[in-house]
Design a protein around this motif. Sequence first.
Motif, PDB file in Angstrom:
ATOM      1  N   GLY A   3       0.813  -1.211   0.000  1.00 27.75           N
ATOM      2  CA  GLY A   3       0.000   0.000   0.000  1.00 27.75           C
ATOM      3  C   GLY A   3       0.849   1.264   0.000  1.00 27.75           C
ATOM      4  O   GLY A   3       0.636   2.163  -0.835  1.00 27.75           O
ATOM      5  N   PRO A   4       1.843   1.363   0.917  1.00 30.10           N
ATOM      6  CA  PRO A   4       2.686   2.554   0.905  1.00 30.10           C
ATOM      7  C   PRO A   4       3.446   2.736  -0.417  1.00 30.10           C
ATOM      8  O   PRO A   4       3.658   3.862  -0.865  1.00 30.10           O
ATOM      9  CB  PRO A   4       3.645   2.318   2.076  1.00 30.10           C
ATOM     10  N   ALA A  52      -5.590  -0.955   0.313  1.00 32.23           N
ATOM     11  CA  ALA A  52      -4.673  -1.625   1.242  1.00 32.23           C
ATOM     12  C   ALA A  52      -4.806  -1.067   2.652  1.00 32.23           C
ATOM     13  O   ALA A  52      -4.884  -1.818   3.629  1.00 32.23           O
ATOM     14  CB  ALA A  52      -3.231  -1.482   0.747  1.00 32.23           C
ATOM     15  N   ALA A  53      -4.859   0.249   2.771  1.00 29.58           N
ATOM     16  CA  ALA A  53      -4.981   0.868   4.096  1.00 29.58           C
ATOM     17  C   ALA A  53      -6.316   0.509   4.749  1.00 29.58           C
ATOM     18  O   ALA A  53      -6.380   0.220   5.943  1.00 29.58           O
ATOM     19  CB  ALA A  53      -4.838   2.383   3.989  1.00 29.58           C
ATOM     20  N   ALA A  57      -6.747  -1.658   8.210  1.00 24.80           N
ATOM     21  CA  ALA A  57      -7.410  -1.018   9.346  1.00 24.80           C
ATOM     22  C   ALA A  57      -8.607  -1.833   9.830  1.00 24.80           C
ATOM     23  O   ALA A  57      -9.053  -1.687  10.962  1.00 24.80           O
ATOM     24  CB  ALA A  57      -7.850   0.389   8.973  1.00 24.80           C
ATOM     25  N   ALA A  58      -9.126  -2.701   8.967  1.00 24.39           N
ATOM     26  CA  ALA A  58     -10.280  -3.524   9.324  1.00 24.39           C
ATOM     27  C   ALA A  58      -9.852  -4.892   9.861  1.00 24.39           C
ATOM     28  O   ALA A  58     -10.622  -5.842   9.826  1.00 24.39           O
ATOM     29  CB  ALA A  58     -11.184  -3.687   8.107  1.00 24.39           C
ATOM     30  N   SER A  59      -8.655  -4.984  10.391  1.00 22.58           N
ATOM     31  CA  SER A  59      -8.165  -6.262  10.904  1.00 22.58           C
ATOM     32  C   SER A  59      -8.978  -6.686  12.130  1.00 22.58           C
ATOM     33  O   SER A  59      -9.607  -5.856  12.779  1.00 22.58           O
ATOM     34  CB  SER A  59      -6.682  -6.154  11.268  1.00 22.58           C
ATOM     35  N   TRP A  72       3.082   3.041   6.806  1.00 21.10           N
ATOM     36  CA  TRP A  72       2.214   4.130   6.345  1.00 21.10           C
ATOM     37  C   TRP A  72       2.660   5.460   6.927  1.00 21.10           C
ATOM     38  O   TRP A  72       2.665   6.490   6.244  1.00 21.10           O
ATOM     39  CB  TRP A  72       0.751   3.857   6.714  1.00 21.10           C
ATOM     40  N   ARG A  73       3.046   5.472   8.212  1.00 24.73           N
ATOM     41  CA  ARG A  73       3.513   6.714   8.836  1.00 24.73           C
ATOM     42  C   ARG A  73       4.765   7.229   8.117  1.00 24.73           C
ATOM     43  O   ARG A  73       4.903   8.422   7.853  1.00 24.73           O
ATOM     44  CB  ARG A  73       3.818   6.518  10.326  1.00 24.73           C
ATOM     45  N   ALA A  74       5.687   6.344   7.783  1.00 28.25           N
ATOM     46  CA  ALA A  74       6.911   6.748   7.079  1.00 28.25           C
ATOM     47  C   ALA A  74       6.574   7.288   5.699  1.00 28.25           C
ATOM     48  O   ALA A  74       7.151   8.287   5.253  1.00 28.25           O
ATOM     49  CB  ALA A  74       7.878   5.571   6.978  1.00 28.25           C
TER      50      ALA A  74
END
Length: 93
Positions: A3-4, A52-53, A57-59, A72-74
Amino acid sequence: MTGPEHYTEAERLIAGRHFPADPDLGDPASYHPATADDIAQAQVHAILALAAATALAASPAGHMPIADYNAWRATAHAPDVRTSAYDAETAGA
């Protein structure tokens, strides 16, 4: 491609592209309009990054695993604020 990586590719495809409708861009001779192909490819990569995000997030844990979160933060050039202790603490939630 992660995703990133999709997000980064979408940014790359439109980076430095100037749109003449923006008066703050300076000399019109320096405009490099994005082509329709650039925009279409960037849009596909952005949609794949969003998918992807959203999936991460829906894990079942209710949040993204720390390694994915940090990737994602990076990508967003934001400082890391969560730790693996957060994952352990919220895993049973």
